[in-house]
Write a protein that holds these residues in place. Structure first.
Motif, mmCIF file in Angstrom:
data_model
loop_
_atom_site.group_PDB
_atom_site.id
_atom_site.type_symbol
_atom_site.label_atom_id
_atom_site.label_comp_id
_atom_site.label_asym_id
_atom_site.label_seq_id
_atom_site.Cartn_x
_atom_site.Cartn_y
_atom_site.Cartn_z
ATOM 1 N N THR A 26 -3.051 -9.897 -6.603
ATOM 2 C CA THR A 26 -4.404 -10.783 -7.097
ATOM 3 C C THR A 26 -3.616 -12.047 -7.659
ATOM 4 O O THR A 26 -2.274 -11.974 -7.974
ATOM 5 C CB THR A 26 -4.860 -9.959 -8.282
ATOM 6 N N ARG A 31 -0.614 -5.776 -8.692
ATOM 7 C CA ARG A 31 -0.370 -5.268 -7.388
ATOM 8 C C ARG A 31 -1.788 -4.424 -7.053
ATOM 9 O O ARG A 31 -2.125 -3.480 -7.782
ATOM 10 C CB ARG A 31 0.818 -4.319 -7.272
ATOM 11 N N ARG A 32 -2.312 -4.763 -5.925
ATOM 12 C CA ARG A 32 -3.428 -3.987 -5.403
ATOM 13 C C ARG A 32 -3.001 -2.955 -4.344
ATOM 14 O O ARG A 32 -2.382 -3.447 -3.235
ATOM 15 C CB ARG A 32 -4.591 -4.758 -4.765
ATOM 16 N N GLN A 33 -3.271 -1.856 -4.259
ATOM 17 C CA GLN A 33 -2.914 -0.770 -3.335
ATOM 18 C C GLN A 33 -3.726 -0.995 -2.139
ATOM 19 O O GLN A 33 -5.013 -1.024 -2.330
ATOM 20 C CB GLN A 33 -3.029 0.831 -3.836
ATOM 21 N N ASN A 34 -3.099 -0.783 -0.854
ATOM 22 C CA ASN A 34 -3.815 -0.703 0.207
ATOM 23 C C ASN A 34 -3.308 0.092 1.163
ATOM 24 O O ASN A 34 -2.301 -0.190 1.819
ATOM 25 C CB ASN A 34 -4.220 -2.408 0.883
#
Length: 399
Positions: A26, A31-34
């Motif tokens: 972001t 940290r954005r999990q994908n």
């Protein structure tokens, strides 16, 4: 994220609204999990992650130095890359050495990833050379000023690779405005028809000179590609990890016979279109500050700091490296000398060409008019590269 059609290995990802995009970090550095895209960057080591940060910092510093050189009269023009570092480094570092890059005139970050030296970047913009490097030394073509023409070159190269039975991939870089050019659309027709191993990498930096992206596409630019039969991805172009993951997906698809992929990297040109432009005349008030909050380097630094990969000592070391590279670029630029006038005809064709021979003869006789009477027919102006010759090279670049 926009995924149109089956995009192996993303068959479980489905299709999301066109205003969504792939994002792994972001703007604040979280940290954005994908589950779909995380595996494509999971193997990155701490050293490699720091390397991505270093690349972006070095490119930004050298870009600022080149801009200063233009303001000081050492370069005729410079197209800044400020704000687009993640889009270029994330994609550039995903490529293999034998992949081939076809860029526009702003991909200084990609050139850095391909091994182009600082001394090779400025000759074109000083008007003393048609290209700063041998494309086959770094597998990157000379920058293309004609908007969108490089997409045709990329598809042609990819079709050649395909015919050779190799698994190298061609990638074409262009901006949002280029998607309105016929060349780009024609290139996508050929790529889809022949399932060419090529990536169309659009850096949507929101402005095609002074025209906003809304005049190029009413929704997302990524929506266009499916009309040609090409799957597309929309990615946060200020997120270096997301860009790398998306590019790796597209590369894998091309290498395994899946054909072309279109990537729209949503980013922002923080500086002018070129140093001849004044963006304050057309940008809405507050837009720049809105995008500064999404700065690609700041967000990645925040992420690396949070996970313990980046500290003050590392930041200082990177800054020192960036300064050294910038000074190397400056020294190389200032050391450039105007070429002899008749060298403009060199290397136009690989073999002797009667048209070039005739033009060389005509230009030789023209230059002889500026001599002092001691010319032997070639003209001392031609030998020394004096004013008329130097001007001709620069004017040729402008056209």
């Amino acid at each position: 994220m926009t995924i149109h059609q089956s995009l192996p290995p993303l068959t479980d990802a489905g299709s999301l609204p066109s205003d969504a995009m792939v994002q792994l970090i972001t703007p604040t550095g979280a940290r954005r999990q994908n589950p779909v895209f995380d595996p494509w960057v999971a193997s990155l080591t701490p050293a490699e992650l720091r390397g991505l940060y270093e690349d972006m910092v070095v490119v930004r510093r050298t870009d600022a130095e080149a801009t200063a050189l233009q303001r000081q009269g050492e370069l005729g023009l410079w197209p800044p890359v400020l704000g687009q570092e993640a889009a270029q480094i994330g994609s550039g570092r995903a490529l293999r050495h034998d992949d081939f890059v076809f860029s526009s005139y702003r991909e200084h970050g990609v050139a850095y990833c391909r091994g182009v030296k600082p001394a090779q970047v400025t000759p074109v913009w000083r008007g003393v050379a048609a290209s700063g490097w041998n494309p086959y030394d770094v597998n990157m073509a000379a920058p293309q000023v004609i908007i969108g023409a490089q997409t045709l070159h990329a598809v042609g190269y990819a079709m050649g690779v395909q015919n050779d039975g190799d698994d190298a991939v061609a990638i074409a870089y262009f901006g949002d405005g280029a998607t309105s050019e016929g060349d780009v659309n024609e290139a996508m027709v050929f790529a889809a028809s022949f399932e060419a191993p090529v990536i169309f990498f659009c850096q949507n930096n929101q402005w095609a000179i002074s025209e906003p992206v809304g005049l190029q596409a009413q929704r997302s630019i990524a929506d266009r590609a499916p009309g040609f039969g090409i799957p597309s991805l929309r990615v946060d172009g200020n997120d270096v990890l997301a860009v790398m993951a998306a590019t790796r997906v597209a590369l894998d698809r091309a290498r395994t016979g899946g054909g072309p992929t279109f990537i729209e990297a949503v980013t922002y040109r923080m500086g002018p279109h070129t140093t001849a432009d004044d963006p304050t005349r057309y940008r809405p008030q507050g837009e720049l500050e809105e995008w500064r909050a999404k700065d690609p380097i700041a967000r990645f630094a925040a992420f690396l700091t949070e996970v313990g990969i980046l500290d003050d000592a590392a930041v200082a070391a990177v800054a020192e490296k960036a300064e050294a590279v910038a000074m190397e670029l400056r020294a190389a630029c200032i050391a450039l000398r105007d070429p002899a006038a008749l060298t403009v005809f060199d290397n136009v064709y690989a073999e002797p060409n009667s048209t070039i021979d005739r033009e060389r003869d005509q230009y030789t006789r023209y230059l002889a008019m500026f001599d002092d009477g001691e010319s032997d027919g070639a003209g001392s102006a031609a030998a020394s590269g004096t004013a008329p010759a130097a001007a001709s090279v620069t004017e040729g670049m402008d056209r």
